[in-house]
Design an enzyme around this catalytic site. Structure first.
Site, short mmCIF file in Angstrom:
data_model
loop_
_atom_site.label_atom_id
_atom_site.label_comp_id
_atom_site.label_asym_id
_atom_site.label_seq_id
_atom_site.Cartn_x
_atom_site.Cartn_y
_atom_site.Cartn_z
N CYS A 2 0.84 -1.19 0.00
CA CYS A 2 0.00 0.00 0.00
C CYS A 2 0.89 1.25 0.00
O CYS A 2 1.82 1.36 0.77
CB CYS A 2 -0.95 0.09 1.17
SG CYS A 2 -2.12 -1.26 1.25
N ARG A 27 4.12 -0.01 -4.74
CA ARG A 27 3.88 -0.61 -3.42
C ARG A 27 2.60 -1.43 -3.37
O ARG A 27 2.35 -2.16 -2.41
CB ARG A 27 3.82 0.49 -2.36
CG ARG A 27 5.10 1.27 -2.22
CD ARG A 27 4.99 2.22 -1.07
NE ARG A 27 5.06 1.51 0.19
CZ ARG A 27 6.16 1.40 0.92
NH1 ARG A 27 7.28 1.94 0.50
NH2 ARG A 27 6.14 0.75 2.06
N TRP A 75 -2.79 -2.76 -1.79
CA TRP A 75 -2.51 -4.18 -1.97
C TRP A 75 -3.46 -4.86 -1.01
O TRP A 75 -3.32 -4.76 0.20
CB TRP A 75 -1.05 -4.50 -1.63
CG TRP A 75 -0.66 -5.91 -1.95
CD1 TRP A 75 -0.22 -6.38 -3.16
CD2 TRP A 75 -0.67 -7.03 -1.05
NE1 TRP A 75 0.03 -7.72 -3.05
CE2 TRP A 75 -0.23 -8.15 -1.78
CE3 TRP A 75 -1.00 -7.19 0.29
CZ2 TRP A 75 -0.11 -9.42 -1.22
CZ3 TRP A 75 -0.90 -8.45 0.85
CH2 TRP A 75 -0.45 -9.55 0.10
N ASN A 101 -2.32 1.49 5.84
CA ASN A 101 -1.44 0.42 5.38
C ASN A 101 -1.23 -0.50 6.57
O ASN A 101 -0.97 -0.02 7.67
CB ASN A 101 -0.10 1.02 4.91
CG ASN A 101 0.90 -0.05 4.55
OD1 ASN A 101 0.54 -1.20 4.28
ND2 ASN A 101 2.18 0.30 4.55
N GLY A 102 -1.35 -1.80 6.37
CA GLY A 102 -1.16 -2.74 7.47
C GLY A 102 -2.42 -3.54 7.72
O GLY A 102 -3.30 -3.61 6.86
N GLU A 494 17.41 -17.87 -7.55
CA GLU A 494 17.06 -16.48 -7.88
C GLU A 494 16.55 -16.39 -9.33
O GLU A 494 15.58 -15.69 -9.62
CB GLU A 494 18.29 -15.57 -7.65
CG GLU A 494 18.11 -14.12 -8.05
CD GLU A 494 16.99 -13.38 -7.33
OE1 GLU A 494 16.39 -13.93 -6.40
OE2 GLU A 494 16.69 -12.25 -7.74
N LYS A 498 12.80 -15.04 -10.30
CA LYS A 498 12.59 -13.93 -11.23
C LYS A 498 11.60 -14.35 -12.31
O LYS A 498 10.71 -13.60 -12.68
CB LYS A 498 13.91 -13.51 -11.89
CG LYS A 498 14.79 -12.64 -11.04
CD LYS A 498 14.23 -11.25 -10.87
CE LYS A 498 14.65 -10.58 -9.59
NZ LYS A 498 14.20 -11.11 -8.33
N GLU A 501 7.96 -14.72 -10.88
CA GLU A 501 7.26 -13.49 -10.51
C GLU A 501 6.99 -12.59 -11.71
O GLU A 501 6.00 -11.86 -11.71
CB GLU A 501 7.96 -12.73 -9.38
CG GLU A 501 9.25 -12.04 -9.71
CD GLU A 501 9.77 -11.21 -8.52
OE1 GLU A 501 11.00 -11.06 -8.43
OE2 GLU A 501 8.97 -10.71 -7.71
N HIS A 517 17.83 -37.17 -7.46
CA HIS A 517 17.02 -37.67 -6.34
C HIS A 517 15.54 -37.40 -6.54
O HIS A 517 14.77 -37.48 -5.60
CB HIS A 517 17.52 -37.07 -5.02
CG HIS A 517 18.93 -37.41 -4.71
ND1 HIS A 517 19.33 -38.69 -4.35
CD2 HIS A 517 20.07 -36.67 -4.78
CE1 HIS A 517 20.65 -38.70 -4.17
NE2 HIS A 517 21.12 -37.49 -4.43
N LYS A 620 5.87 -4.24 -3.94
CA LYS A 620 7.32 -4.10 -3.76
C LYS A 620 7.75 -4.37 -2.33
O LYS A 620 8.74 -5.04 -2.08
CB LYS A 620 7.71 -2.68 -4.17
CG LYS A 620 9.20 -2.38 -4.04
CD LYS A 620 9.99 -3.20 -5.03
CE LYS A 620 11.48 -2.92 -4.95
NZ LYS A 620 12.23 -3.99 -5.64
C1 AGP Z 1 12.17 -9.87 -5.41
O1 AGP Z 1 12.18 -9.86 -6.78
C2 AGP Z 1 10.90 -9.91 -4.74
N1 AGP Z 1 9.95 -9.05 -5.28
C3 AGP Z 1 10.86 -10.18 -3.25
O2 AGP Z 1 11.23 -11.51 -3.12
C4 AGP Z 1 11.70 -9.33 -2.28
O3 AGP Z 1 13.05 -9.53 -2.49
C5 AGP Z 1 11.30 -9.68 -0.84
O4 AGP Z 1 9.95 -9.38 -0.64
C6 AGP Z 1 12.14 -9.00 0.21
O5 AGP Z 1 12.05 -7.60 0.13
P1 AGP Z 1 13.04 -6.65 0.91
O6 AGP Z 1 14.40 -6.87 0.38
O7 AGP Z 1 12.52 -5.27 0.67
O8 AGP Z 1 12.94 -7.04 2.37
#
Ligand code: AGP
Length: 625
Positions: A2, A27, A75, A101-102, A494, A498, A501, A517, A620
């Site tokens: 948010c 956000r 969000w 927010n929250g 990673e 990527k 997402e 395995h 984000k």
């Molecule tokens: C990364 O591409 C993600 N969107 C997500 O995993 C992110 O890294 C994670 O939410 C942690 O965020 P931060 O580094 O702001 O704590």
């Protein structure tokens, strides 16, 4: 999660708040809304979907111009992403508008209490209770200056959970009041060209960096009143005066613009050589030593450490996995890496001699923040690796090492990740230096390798056209697998994250040795398998084993996409596609091998016509548990 924006000042508050929302949309983007206070009443506009939908509504039916406004990008947590659930929420008597927010955890009982007084709720959100409670508390609060702030304190004392709330009341047209508990909120104060004071509220400084760099950081459980004539005053929830921490934002507005790139993510990928260089800047001494003055832990405290936990989420967790290899190798201190959402619930063994390294780009990730608090409660030392200045995680940690990546706007972390990895190297080497685990010349030699990283990343970026071409041919894949060993394993994780997402393609990262395995059963004719190959100079023939793994998957029909360093000829016969990266020492290799995977995911998503910067269902900064 948010985005929250507020403005009080001489400019047209509608424009300032909308501009802030554009900068904060990353956000959360389920819905957006704005409320203005004009001519003694509140006017709101809200719309499900991205901010563009709200902008369309505003173009057709403009709100009246005003000097006080609040805005929100959502969000969704409680209640789906609909027009009705979009913020701001207005009290039943029309006096108060609130954005939030929250999560208000006790909202159900508070809602029942409001309903018992005859209030009819218009949304399914937890937020709406705050609007009704605030209107009632305002009626009860003593008349005069600070009445809305007093009402906010009274409401906050009743709320459970984590929240940032911003409210405006029709009886106080030049005032905004906000509160925060475990959710982000910063205040900006500036002056227009003619010297008139103006004030901003934002979930982060991106909301107002186009207007001012003067920011105030609020503490836990604080209420801030910003008033056009009286300025800013802060108290705790009990009403005792508090002193906010003033700081100057070192990001400029241009850094949060796309700067000619089609996506923020592309720009942020391109900025990586600079981000890595900036993160190293001033930390590598002239004689090859590490200079980490900002780590506020004494040498003795660092020498006393007998165990390290690295705790983080998502991409930051992957940086932590890489840190484990480097820190254990350089310091011989045992390192455990954990996702923050699991850490505190399993009762980890922590004490004064435990160092907990929390990694967070945003500095606001709730799971990481809660893990940090748990670690501190258990008397462990906490060192934060963080990108966002003035955020909660560094403020609550014993020590902090900032990454200097600049603002990261794309939801998918790229430069944030690379700089986190580099910061982890700095922490590991610094510990080795302080504890005498490495001879000076050994540290100096690794420092020399670190200095070469920005150029190495730039070289990878200069050779990405074949990767983009390959990505276009993979856009219809159902599944893509990623393999790696040693530090290549977290890189594989990673790469898979990527892709998931951004491109919504099923992807999995595996330790290459684990394949036999079970996961090897997934491989079918033409299944793309990306393999991160370690340097042929890596220890204990890891390289040879990975080359064997490539052959194994290829023998079962996989389409092999191989990332290998220049000069590695062993992989050539088994690579359907070969992506070259510069020669880099094994432990530092993730800084270069991750980059093609970022480009691959970004390009596949773009080819599939998806929103690269704002993938579905994500936000984000994840400020709920
Ligand atoms: C990364 O591409 C993600 N969107 C997500 O995993 C992110 O890294 C994670 O939410 C942690 O965020 P931060 O580094 O702001 O704590």
């Amino acid at each position: 999660m948010c985005g929250i924006v507020g403005y009080v000042g001489p400019q047209d508050a509608r424009d300032v708040v909308l501009e802030g929302l554009r900068r904060l949309e990353y956000r959360g983007y389920d819905s957006a809304g704005i409320a203005v206070l004009a001519d003694g009443s509140l006017a709101t506009a809200k719309k499900a979907g991205k901010l563009a939908n709200l902008e369309k509504v505003l173009a057709e039916t403009p709100l009246p111009s005003a000097t006080t406004a609040i805005g929100h990008t959502r969000w969704a947590t409680h209640g789906g992403p609909t027009d009705r659930n979009a913020h701001p929420h207005v009290s039943a008597d029309g006096s108060v508008a609130v954005i939030h927010n929250g999560i208000i955890e006790n909202f159900a009982s508070l809602r029942a209490e409001c309903e018992a007084t005859g209030i009819e709720f218009l949304s399914e959100t937890d937020t709406e209770v705050a609007a009704h409670l605030l209107a009632a508390a305002y009626r009860e609060a003593p008349e005069g200056e600070g009445r809305l702030a007093e009402a906010m304190r009274a409401v906050c004392r009743r709320l459970e959970g984590a929240f940032t709330l911003v409210a405006t009341h029709v009886a106080e047209p030049d005032t905004l009041v906000a509160a925060r508990r475990s959710s982000p909120l910063v205040v900006g104060s500036g002056r227009t060209a003619d010297g008139t004071a103006e004030y901003f509220l934002g979930s982060d400084v991106a909301a107002f960096i186009g207007h001012t760099r003067n920011a105030l950081e609020l503490g836990q459980d604080q209420v801030v009143e910003i008033d056009r004539t009286r300025g800013v005053s802060v108290t705790d929830f009990g009403g005792a005066a508090a002193e906010p921490v003033a700081y100057t934002v070192d990001w400029d507005a241009a850094a949060a613009e796309k700067g000619g790139y089609g996506w923020f993510m592309l720009k942020e990928i391109a900025e990586q050589p600079q981000a890595v260089a900036d993160t190293l800047l001033g930390r590598l001494g002239a004689h090859g030593e590490l200079v980490l003055d900002e780590v506020r832990l004494s040498d003795q405290e660092l020498r006393d450490i007998d165990k390290i936990f690295v705790v983080a989420c998502g991409t930051a967790y992957h940086a932590g996995l890489i840190a484990k290899y480097a820190i254990e190798h350089w310091t011989r201190i045992p390192v455990e890496v954990e996702v923050a959402s699991e850490f505190r619930y399993r009762d980890p063994v922590l004490d004064r001699s435990t160092l907990v390294v929390v990694i967070s780009q945003s500095g606001e990730t709730m799971d990481t923040l809660m893990a940090l608090r748990h670690a501190r409660d258990q008397k462990a030392r906490v060192l934060a690796i963080c990108n966002a200045n003035g955020s909660t995680i560094p403020r609550e940690s014993d020590a902090v090492l900032y990454t200097h990546a600049g603002p990261e706007i794309a939801v998918a972390s790229t430069k944030g990740f690379l700089t986190q990895v580099v910061a982890c190297y700095l922490v590991g080497l610094f510990l080795a230096q302080v504890r005498g685990m490495k001879f000076e010349d050994e540290v100096a030699s690794i420092v020399e390798d670190l200095r070469k990283l920005p150029d190495a990343v730039a070289q990878v970026l200069a050779e990405m056209e074949p990767v983009r071409e390959l990505a276009r041919s993979l856009a219809d894949a159902d599944t893509i697998l990623f393999l790696g060993r040693h530090v290549g394993f977290p890189v594989a994780l990673e790469g898979a994250l990527k892709l998931k997402e951004l491109a919504y393609i099923h992807a999995e990262g595996f330790a290459a040795g684990e394949l036999k395995h079970g996961p090897i059963a997934l491989i079918d004719q033409g299944t793309p398998v990306v393999v991160v190959v370690p340097s042929p100079r890596s220890r204990e023939s890891v390289h040879g084993k990975v080359v064997s793994n490539i052959q194994e998957v290829r023998a079962r029909g996989a389409l092999t996409i191989v990332i290998a360093e220049e000069g590695d000829e062993d992989v050539v016969p088994y690579a359907d596609h070969l992506i070259r990266v510069p020669r880099t020492p094994t432990l530092l290799a993730p800084v270069v091998t991750t980059v093609p995977l970022q480009v691959l995911a970004c390009e596949i998503a773009d080819t599939r016509g998806l929103d690269v910067d704002q993938p579905r269902n994500l936000a984000k900064s994840v400020t709920v548990e």
